[in-house]
Write a protein that holds these residues in place. Structure first.
Motif, PDB file in Angstrom:
ATOM      1  N   ILE A 182       0.984  -1.090  -0.064  1.00 56.63           N
ATOM      2  CA  ILE A 182      -0.040  -0.009   0.064  1.00 56.63           C
ATOM      3  C   ILE A 182       0.758   1.038   0.041  1.00 56.63           C
ATOM      4  O   ILE A 182       1.992   1.273   0.593  1.00 56.63           O
ATOM      5  N   LEU A 184       1.227   5.236   0.971  1.00 55.34           N
ATOM      6  CA  LEU A 184       0.623   6.526   1.756  1.00 55.34           C
ATOM      7  C   LEU A 184       1.083   7.758   0.854  1.00 55.34           C
ATOM      8  O   LEU A 184       2.250   8.270   1.258  1.00 55.34           O
ATOM      9  N   GLN A 200      -4.675  -5.360  11.781  1.00 58.64           N
ATOM     10  CA  GLN A 200      -4.173  -3.885  11.337  1.00 58.64           C
ATOM     11  C   GLN A 200      -2.740  -3.721  11.176  1.00 58.64           C
ATOM     12  O   GLN A 200      -1.804  -4.510  12.118  1.00 58.64           O
ATOM     13  N   PHE A 212      -1.796   6.570  10.366  1.00 60.45           N
ATOM     14  CA  PHE A 212      -3.087   5.795   9.538  1.00 60.45           C
ATOM     15  C   PHE A 212      -2.945   4.291  10.188  1.00 60.45           C
ATOM     16  O   PHE A 212      -2.339   3.952  10.855  1.00 60.45           O
ATOM     17  N   TYR A 214      -4.213   0.631   8.759  1.00 55.29           N
ATOM     18  CA  TYR A 214      -4.369  -0.164   7.626  1.00 55.29           C
ATOM     19  C   TYR A 214      -5.192  -1.492   8.102  1.00 55.29           C
ATOM     20  O   TYR A 214      -4.632  -2.284   8.808  1.00 55.29           O
ATOM     21  N   ASP A 215      -6.465  -1.477   7.684  1.00 54.59           N
ATOM     22  CA  ASP A 215      -7.229  -2.638   8.105  1.00 54.59           C
ATOM     23  C   ASP A 215      -7.006  -3.627   7.145  1.00 54.59           C
ATOM     24  O   ASP A 215      -7.725  -3.709   5.912  1.00 54.59           O
ATOM     25  N   SER A 220      -9.177  -1.511   4.102  1.00 56.34           N
ATOM     26  CA  SER A 220      -9.033   0.111   4.049  1.00 56.34           C
ATOM     27  C   SER A 220      -8.230   0.459   4.714  1.00 56.34           C
ATOM     28  O   SER A 220      -7.474  -0.055   5.732  1.00 56.34           O
ATOM     29  N   ILE A 221      -7.758   1.957   4.336  1.00 59.46           N
ATOM     30  CA  ILE A 221      -6.649   2.778   5.135  1.00 59.46           C
ATOM     31  C   ILE A 221      -7.422   3.745   5.654  1.00 59.46           C
ATOM     32  O   ILE A 221      -7.985   4.640   5.267  1.00 59.46           O
TER      33      ILE A 221
END
Length: 447
Positions: A182, A184, A200, A212, A214-215, A220-221
């Motif tokens: 991911i 950011l 997470q 942040f 991140y799940d 989702s972020i």
């Protein structure tokens, strides 16, 4: 007469062996699932299974073949079949046992409870270690790698760095395929950490007051723009409690902010004298050790948020890093002089000027990172100020392993972060070149 007696003993031994073998072979499974017997085909083009394909023709495999492929990969990662999984060896060892021993084995299978015991202790001197390909081989970070951490329950490692990315890799010790990354935007990462349940990733930035979450379950972020009651210009260093309940943010001017891990809301604020440089939870999450820039360690009670005790780290002019062992027996304090003092926790809780059981003086620049392995047999100490400055200390002999790191060629460079896998099978070092170096510790059979 003596020869005849010997022959009789031999024949009785062989009878016992045959009987034990018969018992082993005659034992039936306690449960048979009909679904396991069904021959179903598995789609190998799925992103979780792509890496197990040996050629483009293998788009579909039977469950039996997929199981065999997984076993092969596990054996390659672990350097062979672990002793507990080798049925042939187990049969041989059982065949030499007497009737009473086999009865005891049957009895064990009928009872529940904790039968786990420590494996043979790690020997000092030379560490059995092999170098694997870097954990993030399939995606090196661009620039400095801030964090490397193993997942608490899966064979996965996470890396995060100043290139604003968080990446997850499957650890097999060979290819270490990338699972996911991911990005950011405009958020160089200062530190990232898994939640205790591994669902997470929390990431703080180098110059941001937000962080942040991140799940990984939902993908989702979630940006946490600000925490009400926390007035800080930047939020950088933090710790997650081992029970998964709390998140401790290290603020400026000695302030420590205790947050609820569930809601990310402020519970309470504590303050040390001077400036706090590092903190660590005890394994039961009941206490926090906070290390100040002035070389003092404050011990806090998490429930009452009161300071239980304070002690001075011997000879420390400036505190840099702190760690508590997983069995709650030791506390390691690393200072700017490069000395890492190792204390027993019972002494730390009683005395204002405790004597360390060992002062580790192998580093010549600031000790910036200390971490214990899960079995409390190794303490890793490192400095980010000079190349190859990583030492692994054997506990309880308090001696350094002489064969790590290998000085034949440079590979570690400047150490930014270190971590051991959940059962110590792997050790990883994140460096300033964007690599998460991976080492296989062969004394430990499991990941």
């Amino acid at each position: 007469a003596s020869e005849r007696q010997g022959l009789q003993e031999d024949s009785s031994d062989s009878e016992v062996e045959n009987e034990a073998k018969g018992n082993l072979l005659s034992r039936k499974p306690a449960w048979v699932d009909e679904d396991d017997e069904a021959e179903e085909n598995v789609d190998m083009t799925h992103r979780y299974r792509k890496d197990f394909m040996k050629s483009d023709a293998e788009t579909v495999l039977t469950q039996k073949n997929l199981k065999r492929r997984l076993e092969e990969q596990f054996q390659r990662a672990m350097g062979g079949v672990p002793a507990w999984a080798d049925l042939e060896n187990r049969k041989k060892s059982k065949s030499t046992a007497s009737d009473s021993d086999s009865d005891e084995g049957d009895d064990l299978l009928r009872r529940t409870g904790n039968f786990i015991s420590n494996s043979e202790s790690l020997p000092r001197g030379i560490l059995k270690v092999s170098t694997c390909l870097p954990a993030n081989q399939e995606r090196f970070a661009d620039g400095r790698l801030a964090t490397v951490q193993f997942h608490p329950c899966a064979q996965v490692v996470m890396t995060a760095g100043h290139d604003r990315s968080v990446s997850l890799f499957q650890v097999d010790g060979i290819r270490n395929p990338r699972i996911q990354s991911i990005y950011l935007e405009s958020f160089p990462i200062y530190k990232a950490c898994f939640s205790v349940d591994g669902e997470q990733v929390i990431a703080t930035g180098t110059h941001h007051k937000m962080f942040f979450v991140y799940d990984m379950m939902s993908g989702s972020i979630i940006p946490i723009q600000r925490v009400r009651g926390v007035e800080e210009r930047f939020l950088r260093n933090f710790e997650v409690s081992p029970d998964g309940s709390f998140m401790l943010l290290t603020g400026t001017s000695g302030y420590l902010h205790l947050l609820s891990m569930k809601t990310k809301e402020l519970i309470s604020t504590m303050k040390v004298n001077g400036r706090c440089t590092a903190s660590a939870f005890t394994p039961d999450s009941s206490k926090i050790y906070s290390y100040s820039k002035e070389g003092e360690v404050f011990i806090w009670d998490v429930r009452s948020r009161k300071c239980l005790h304070k002690f001075e780290d011997e000879g420390s002019l400036e505190g840099k890093c702190i760690a508590v062992s997983k069995n709650n027996q030791y506390v390691a304090c690393g200072s700017a002089s490069g000395v890492v003092n190792l204390y027993t926790t019972d002494v730390c809780l009683k005395e204002n000027h405790p004597k360390p059981v060992k002062a580790i003086m192998n580093l010549v620049t600031s000790a910036t990172c200390v971490t214990f392995n899960p079995t409390t047999e190794i303490l890793a100490v490192a400095s980010c100020e000079t190349d190859e400055a990583v030492k692994l200390v054997h506990i309880p002999s308090y001696t350094v392993f002489s064969n790590f790191p290998l000085f034949r060629r440079k590979q570690i460079y400047l150490t930014q972060s270190m971590d051991f896998s959940p059962r110590s099978g792997f050790f990883s070092v994140a460096n300033n070149k964007g690599k998460a170096l991976l080492f296989r510790l062969k004394h430990y059979a499991d990941f």
